[in-house]
Design a protein around this motif. Structure first.
Motif, short mmCIF file in Angstrom:
data_model
loop_
_atom_site.label_atom_id
_atom_site.label_comp_id
_atom_site.label_asym_id
_atom_site.label_seq_id
_atom_site.Cartn_x
_atom_site.Cartn_y
_atom_site.Cartn_z
N THR A 13 0.63 -1.31 -0.15
CA THR A 13 0.13 0.12 -0.12
C THR A 13 0.86 1.24 0.02
O THR A 13 0.44 2.32 -0.49
N HIS A 14 2.02 1.02 0.59
CA HIS A 14 2.83 2.28 0.77
C HIS A 14 4.31 1.92 0.14
O HIS A 14 4.93 1.16 0.69
N LEU A 15 4.83 2.70 -0.63
CA LEU A 15 6.25 2.44 -1.21
C LEU A 15 6.93 3.78 -1.30
O LEU A 15 6.66 4.73 -1.71
N ILE A 16 7.98 3.91 -0.38
CA ILE A 16 9.09 4.96 -0.25
C ILE A 16 10.48 4.53 -0.86
O ILE A 16 11.04 3.80 -0.28
N PHE A 17 10.46 5.25 -2.34
CA PHE A 17 11.77 4.44 -2.84
C PHE A 17 12.46 5.93 -3.16
O PHE A 17 12.43 6.47 -4.33
N SER A 38 2.45 -3.03 -11.84
CA SER A 38 1.43 -2.39 -11.73
C SER A 38 0.92 -2.68 -10.42
O SER A 38 1.38 -3.95 -9.55
N SER A 39 -0.24 -2.31 -9.67
CA SER A 39 -0.67 -2.58 -8.53
C SER A 39 -1.94 -2.16 -8.21
O SER A 39 -2.18 -1.05 -8.63
N SER A 40 -2.88 -2.97 -7.71
CA SER A 40 -4.44 -2.36 -7.22
C SER A 40 -4.51 -2.19 -6.02
O SER A 40 -5.60 -1.57 -5.57
N THR A 41 -3.02 -2.11 -5.27
CA THR A 41 -3.29 -1.90 -3.73
C THR A 41 -2.75 -0.66 -3.54
O THR A 41 -2.97 -0.06 -2.28
N LEU A 42 -1.72 -0.33 -4.27
CA LEU A 42 -0.81 0.69 -3.79
C LEU A 42 -1.68 2.19 -3.68
O LEU A 42 -2.30 2.40 -4.71
N LEU A 43 -1.39 2.67 -2.65
CA LEU A 43 -2.24 4.02 -2.25
C LEU A 43 -1.19 5.36 -2.04
O LEU A 43 -1.46 6.43 -2.69
N VAL A 44 0.00 5.21 -1.78
CA VAL A 44 1.11 6.12 -1.54
C VAL A 44 2.23 5.60 -2.16
O VAL A 44 2.99 4.52 -2.00
N LEU A 45 3.01 6.74 -3.04
CA LEU A 45 4.24 6.31 -3.58
C LEU A 45 5.07 7.59 -3.84
O LEU A 45 4.78 8.79 -4.18
N LEU A 56 4.53 9.54 -16.47
CA LEU A 56 3.16 9.44 -17.51
C LEU A 56 3.10 7.85 -17.14
O LEU A 56 1.78 7.41 -17.05
N PHE A 57 4.20 7.03 -17.12
CA PHE A 57 3.63 5.62 -17.16
C PHE A 57 3.07 5.10 -15.95
O PHE A 57 2.20 4.55 -15.57
N ILE A 58 3.54 5.72 -14.74
CA ILE A 58 2.68 5.78 -13.49
C ILE A 58 1.70 6.10 -13.51
O ILE A 58 0.74 5.30 -12.68
N LEU A 59 1.21 7.13 -14.10
CA LEU A 59 -0.13 7.68 -14.17
C LEU A 59 -1.16 7.24 -15.16
O LEU A 59 -2.28 7.65 -15.58
N ASP A 60 -0.59 6.32 -15.81
CA ASP A 60 -1.37 5.70 -16.93
C ASP A 60 -2.62 4.77 -16.64
O ASP A 60 -3.18 3.82 -17.52
N GLY A 61 -2.65 4.50 -15.35
CA GLY A 61 -3.70 3.69 -14.81
C GLY A 61 -3.27 2.33 -14.14
O GLY A 61 -3.94 1.51 -13.50
N ARG A 62 -2.16 2.14 -14.16
CA ARG A 62 -1.38 0.89 -13.68
C ARG A 62 -1.46 0.78 -12.04
O ARG A 62 -1.41 -0.15 -11.56
N PHE A 63 -1.61 1.80 -11.54
CA PHE A 63 -1.81 1.91 -10.00
C PHE A 63 -3.13 2.73 -9.82
O PHE A 63 -2.94 4.08 -9.35
N ASN A 64 -4.20 2.02 -10.13
CA ASN A 64 -5.47 2.66 -10.05
C ASN A 64 -6.14 3.22 -8.86
O ASN A 64 -7.12 3.86 -8.77
N GLN A 65 -5.54 2.73 -7.55
CA GLN A 65 -5.85 3.24 -6.45
C GLN A 65 -4.91 4.18 -5.54
O GLN A 65 -5.40 4.66 -4.72
N LEU A 66 -3.95 4.74 -6.45
CA LEU A 66 -2.89 5.79 -6.10
C LEU A 66 -3.80 6.95 -5.48
O LEU A 66 -4.15 7.59 -6.33
N HIS A 67 -3.39 7.50 -4.26
CA HIS A 67 -3.80 9.01 -3.82
C HIS A 67 -2.80 9.78 -3.79
O HIS A 67 -3.22 11.19 -3.69
N GLU A 88 -8.87 10.79 -17.40
CA GLU A 88 -8.78 11.41 -16.18
C GLU A 88 -8.04 10.57 -14.98
O GLU A 88 -8.04 9.46 -14.95
N ILE A 89 -7.37 11.25 -14.01
CA ILE A 89 -6.71 10.34 -12.90
C ILE A 89 -7.77 10.89 -11.57
O ILE A 89 -7.01 11.67 -10.69
N PRO A 90 -8.84 10.19 -11.51
CA PRO A 90 -9.66 10.87 -10.36
C PRO A 90 -9.46 10.44 -8.77
O PRO A 90 -9.78 11.21 -8.10
N ASN A 91 -8.69 9.18 -8.88
CA ASN A 91 -8.06 9.02 -7.31
C ASN A 91 -7.16 9.63 -6.61
O ASN A 91 -7.03 9.89 -5.53
#
Length: 229
Positions: A13-17, A38-45, A56-67, A88-91
């Protein structure tokens, strides 16, 4: 390495790299834009990458729960790869972007990207920008950013504009640019202008407080002090 992170830690859910030291930045590389990264659980990056197309790759939908996304770039230039997604990147609620090197492409890259973040509540930008006719001021930020983001309530920025004096429409005074920040949502803003007439260039630096980064570039006798600690 990025592939293994998301395949091994499938509930991440959280990745600090991100290395906090500017001199020892560690970057996560995306050599191939594989959908396996990709990840359907990652919230914070929080991450450092090389180029804008990685963002742009990070925001192309592969991390669709990222807030929340904090991303540090080495180079903010036109993407080497074609990114088809303009959805759109609604989340995404918090987006902070910083870049080491100066960019000539800010107008064509940053506004179109953040306009896709329709529910963004917090935005941070730390950029050095080569400009042509005018320095970046409050009027530019209202027109290109704020007027398109109705839910934004925190806007932090550190913007360093550089221009050839011959290209500027006029040489604005510090008071002129401060006037452009009237009625701006940030309550504490510091500005400085330096003109180097013999070298035919000028720089304008404006930042909100608290300051975004751990370093300060190109200090002159006009360094304002005060809010920067």
């Amino acid at each position: 390495m990025s592939h293994h992170i998301f395949t091994v830690f499938i509930q991440l859910t959280h990745l600090i790299f991100y290395e906090s030291s500017y001199e020892h930045t560690v970057r996560l590389l995306f050599y191939i834009p594989s959908r396996r990264i990709s990840s359907s659980t990652l919230l914070v990056l929080r991450i450092s990458v090389q180029c804008f197309h990685h963002c742009l790759f990070i925001l192309d939908g592969r991390f669709n729960q990222l807030h929340t996304l904090h991303i540090h770039l080495t180079n903010l230039g036109s993407p080497e790869a074609i990114i088809k997604s303009q959805a759109e990147i609604p989340n995404l609620k918090c987006f902070v972007l910083s870049c080491v090197l100066p960019t000539y492409d800010c107008d064509s890259l940053i506004p179109p990207l953040v306009h896709r973040m329709s529910n963004l509540e917090k935005l941070g930008l730390h950029l050095t920008i080569h400009v042509n006719a005018t320095f970046i001021d409050g009027n530019n930020l209202k027109k290109d950013i704020l007027n398109h983001m109705p839910k934004l309530n925190i806007f932090s920025f550190d913007l360093h504009s550089i221009a050839s004096i011959n290209n500027l429409i006029r040489l604005p005074l510090k008071e002129d640019i401060q006037q452009a920040f009237r009625n701006f949502p940030c309550t504490q803003i510091t500005t400085r202008i330096d003109y180097f007439l013999e070298e035919n260039w000028g720089q304008y630096h404006t930042y909100s407080y608290p300051f975004l980064m751990q370093y300060y570039k190109d200090i002159t006798n006009n360094f304002p002090g005060g809010l920067y600690q």
